[in-house]
Write a protein that holds these residues in place. Structure first.
Motif, PDB file in Angstrom:
ATOM      1  N   ASP A   1      37.220  27.162  34.963  1.00  0.00           N
ATOM      2  CA  ASP A   1      38.346  26.752  35.815  1.00  0.00           C
ATOM      3  C   ASP A   1      39.353  27.892  35.952  1.00  0.00           C
ATOM      4  OD1 ASP A   1      37.463  24.168  36.364  1.00  0.00           O
ATOM      5  OD2 ASP A   1      38.373  23.338  34.565  1.00  0.00           O
ATOM      6  N   GLU A   2      39.703  28.490  34.829  1.00  0.00           N
ATOM      7  CA  GLU A   2      40.686  29.576  34.822  1.00  0.00           C
ATOM      8  C   GLU A   2      40.199  30.758  35.646  1.00  0.00           C
ATOM      9  OE1 GLU A   2      43.357  31.878  31.408  1.00  0.00           O
ATOM     10  OE2 GLU A   2      41.464  30.917  30.881  1.00  0.00           O
ATOM     11  N   LEU A   3      38.914  31.059  35.522  1.00  0.00           N
ATOM     12  CA  LEU A   3      38.340  32.203  36.227  1.00  0.00           C
ATOM     13  C   LEU A   3      38.286  31.966  37.738  1.00  0.00           C
ATOM     14  CD1 LEU A   3      37.249  34.980  35.656  1.00  0.00           C
ATOM     15  CD2 LEU A   3      34.986  33.990  35.272  1.00  0.00           C
ATOM     16  N   ARG A   4      37.966  30.737  38.140  1.00  0.00           N
ATOM     17  CA  ARG A   4      37.948  30.410  39.574  1.00  0.00           C
ATOM     18  C   ARG A   4      39.297  30.701  40.222  1.00  0.00           C
ATOM     19  NH1 ARG A   4      35.357  25.749  37.808  1.00  0.00           N
ATOM     20  NH2 ARG A   4      33.124  25.747  38.230  1.00  0.00           N
TER      21      ARG A   4
ATOM     22  N   LEU B   1      34.575  42.274  41.418  1.00  0.00           N
ATOM     23  CA  LEU B   1      34.187  40.885  41.139  1.00  0.00           C
ATOM     24  C   LEU B   1      34.885  39.932  42.112  1.00  0.00           C
ATOM     25  CD1 LEU B   1      33.956  39.305  37.603  1.00  0.00           C
ATOM     26  CD2 LEU B   1      35.108  38.108  39.425  1.00  0.00           C
ATOM     27  N   ILE B   2      36.175  40.139  42.296  1.00  0.00           N
ATOM     28  CA  ILE B   2      36.937  39.298  43.219  1.00  0.00           C
ATOM     29  C   ILE B   2      36.406  39.432  44.643  1.00  0.00           C
ATOM     30  CG2 ILE B   2      39.197  39.004  44.326  1.00  0.00           C
ATOM     31  CD1 ILE B   2      40.441  39.768  41.596  1.00  0.00           C
ATOM     32  N   LEU B   3      36.159  40.655  45.065  1.00  0.00           N
ATOM     33  CA  LEU B   3      35.684  40.925  46.419  1.00  0.00           C
ATOM     34  C   LEU B   3      34.351  40.231  46.700  1.00  0.00           C
ATOM     35  CD1 LEU B   3      36.113  42.534  49.062  1.00  0.00           C
ATOM     36  CD2 LEU B   3      34.811  44.400  48.018  1.00  0.00           C
ATOM     37  N   GLU B   4      33.446  40.266  45.713  1.00  0.00           N
ATOM     38  CA  GLU B   4      32.102  39.719  45.923  1.00  0.00           C
ATOM     39  C   GLU B   4      32.008  38.208  45.723  1.00  0.00           C
ATOM     40  OE1 GLU B   4      28.803  41.806  44.258  1.00  0.00           O
ATOM     41  OE2 GLU B   4      29.782  43.766  44.388  1.00  0.00           O
ATOM     42  N   LEU B   5      32.938  37.631  44.953  1.00  0.00           N
ATOM     43  CA  LEU B   5      32.832  36.200  44.648  1.00  0.00           C
ATOM     44  C   LEU B   5      33.824  35.322  45.397  1.00  0.00           C
ATOM     45  CD1 LEU B   5      32.135  36.016  40.797  1.00  0.00           C
ATOM     46  CD2 LEU B   5      30.521  36.073  42.697  1.00  0.00           C
ATOM     47  N   LYS B   6      34.882  35.914  45.911  1.00  0.00           N
ATOM     48  CA  LYS B   6      35.936  35.094  46.531  1.00  0.00           C
ATOM     49  C   LYS B   6      35.408  34.225  47.669  1.00  0.00           C
ATOM     50  CE  LYS B   6      40.736  35.313  47.976  1.00  0.00           C
ATOM     51  NZ  LYS B   6      41.910  36.193  48.226  1.00  0.00           N
ATOM     52  N   ASP B   7      34.518  34.788  48.477  1.00  0.00           N
ATOM     53  CA  ASP B   7      33.972  34.026  49.610  1.00  0.00           C
ATOM     54  C   ASP B   7      32.981  32.953  49.172  1.00  0.00           C
ATOM     55  OD1 ASP B   7      35.496  35.460  51.361  1.00  0.00           O
ATOM     56  OD2 ASP B   7      33.910  36.869  51.913  1.00  0.00           O
ATOM     57  N   LYS B   8      32.538  33.014  47.905  1.00  0.00           N
ATOM     58  CA  LYS B   8      31.587  32.020  47.408  1.00  0.00           C
ATOM     59  C   LYS B   8      32.289  30.841  46.735  1.00  0.00           C
ATOM     60  CE  LYS B   8      27.989  35.504  46.678  1.00  0.00           C
ATOM     61  NZ  LYS B   8      27.080  36.158  45.692  1.00  0.00           N
ATOM     62  N   LEU B   9      33.612  30.928  46.640  1.00  0.00           N
ATOM     63  CA  LEU B   9      34.397  29.872  46.011  1.00  0.00           C
ATOM     64  C   LEU B   9      35.378  29.302  47.025  1.00  0.00           C
ATOM     65  CD1 LEU B   9      35.310  31.742  42.682  1.00  0.00           C
ATOM     66  CD2 LEU B   9      33.445  30.126  43.020  1.00  0.00           C
TER      67      LEU B   9
ATOM     68  N   LEU C   1      39.168  26.963  47.285  1.00  0.00           N
ATOM     69  CA  LEU C   1      40.306  26.434  46.543  1.00  0.00           C
ATOM     70  C   LEU C   1      40.167  24.926  46.346  1.00  0.00           C
ATOM     71  CD1 LEU C   1      42.918  27.369  45.240  1.00  0.00           C
ATOM     72  CD2 LEU C   1      44.103  26.891  47.387  1.00  0.00           C
ATOM     73  N   GLU C   2      39.666  24.246  47.369  1.00  0.00           N
ATOM     74  CA  GLU C   2      39.487  22.796  47.288  1.00  0.00           C
ATOM     75  C   GLU C   2      38.516  22.428  46.171  1.00  0.00           C
ATOM     76  OE1 GLU C   2      38.115  18.997  50.097  1.00  0.00           O
ATOM     77  OE2 GLU C   2      37.955  21.045  50.850  1.00  0.00           O
ATOM     78  N   ASP C   3      37.400  23.154  46.111  1.00  0.00           N
ATOM     79  CA  ASP C   3      36.398  22.892  45.067  1.00  0.00           C
ATOM     80  C   ASP C   3      36.964  23.209  43.685  1.00  0.00           C
ATOM     81  OD1 ASP C   3      33.615  22.287  44.238  1.00  0.00           O
ATOM     82  OD2 ASP C   3      33.605  24.394  43.636  1.00  0.00           O
ATOM     83  N   ALA C   4      37.751  24.284  43.591  1.00  0.00           N
ATOM     84  CA  ALA C   4      38.346  24.673  42.317  1.00  0.00           C
ATOM     85  C   ALA C   4      39.276  23.583  41.801  1.00  0.00           C
ATOM     86  CB  ALA C   4      39.107  25.988  42.466  1.00  0.00           C
TER      87      ALA C   4
END
Length: 207
Positions: free
Chosen positions: A98-101, A126-134, A136-139
């Motif tokens: 959760d914290e990492l998301r 890491l942020i650049l490559e994963l941000k689009d895969k997450l 905010l609503e799901d988090a």
């Protein structure tokens, strides 16, 4: 190749983050994060670890997680260029999923770079490559679900339902899976621990 390993904890090496689980007469060396290590049952107890098998030319290594969700996040991390399994495990030793998301969605590279072996440059990547895969609503949904599970565990403390949840966790099920199964048992409030446990184990087949 190996979805999970379920068996008895034979021994642990805290310094190495290693647990040896015996299943079917075979002892599996499994690396776990610091957070997972603190939640493992004691020696002689049964555990189930969802696993990722790393295959290299010179070795094969299993990485284990108490929940499928943590394993899935681990897979996301190792999909980032420059982050291997051990680095991903190091990140998950410092931060919960959760914290990492939220750190990724907030572009908080400074926070992520607190993980061992992760510098500012790698954190930004890491942020650049994963941000689009997450999302905010799901988090928020996942965080809320985990908070509700924690609250439910608090409400059942001391009762038969709580004892059944603890028994399932001792068998290797994650807290969320154990709680979900017990909550699905109809009439649990009027059952003893053994009855709840039997009914919950039937529910596990559908999780």
């Amino acid at each position: 190749m190996i979805g999970y390993v379920r068996g008895q904890v034979e021994y642990v090496e805290p310094e190495a983050g290693l647990v040896v689980v015996e299943a079917g007469g075979i002892g599996y060396n499994i690396l776990v994060s610091g957070k997972e290590f603190s939640l493992l049952p004691g020696r002689g107890n049964e555990v189930r670890l969802h696993t990722y098998l790393q295959v290299r030319e010179d070795a094969m290594q299993l990485f284990g997680f108490l929940s499928r969700e943590d394993l899935q996040f681990f897979r996301l991390l190792i999909g980032v260029n420059g982050i291997g399994p051990k680095a991903a495990l190091g990140i998950l030793s410092v931060f919960g999923a959760d914290e990492l998301r939220f750190a990724i969605l907030a572009d908080d590279a400074k926070m992520i770079s607190r993980a061992p072996g992760i510098g500012a440059k790698t954190a930004r990547k890491l942020i650049l490559e994963l941000k689009d895969k997450l999302s905010l609503e799901d988090a928020f949904e996942k965080k809320l679900a985990h908070q509700q599970e924690d609250a439910s565990l608090e409400r059942t403390k001391g009762g038969s339902e709580d004892e059944a949840v603890q028994a399932l966790m001792a068998l290797g099920y994650s807290p969320s899976d154990a709680l979900r199964a017990v909550r699905k048992v109809e009439g649990a409030a009027d059952m003893d621990v053994e009855e709840i446990l039997k009914a919950a184990l039937k529910q596990m087949a559908f999780l």
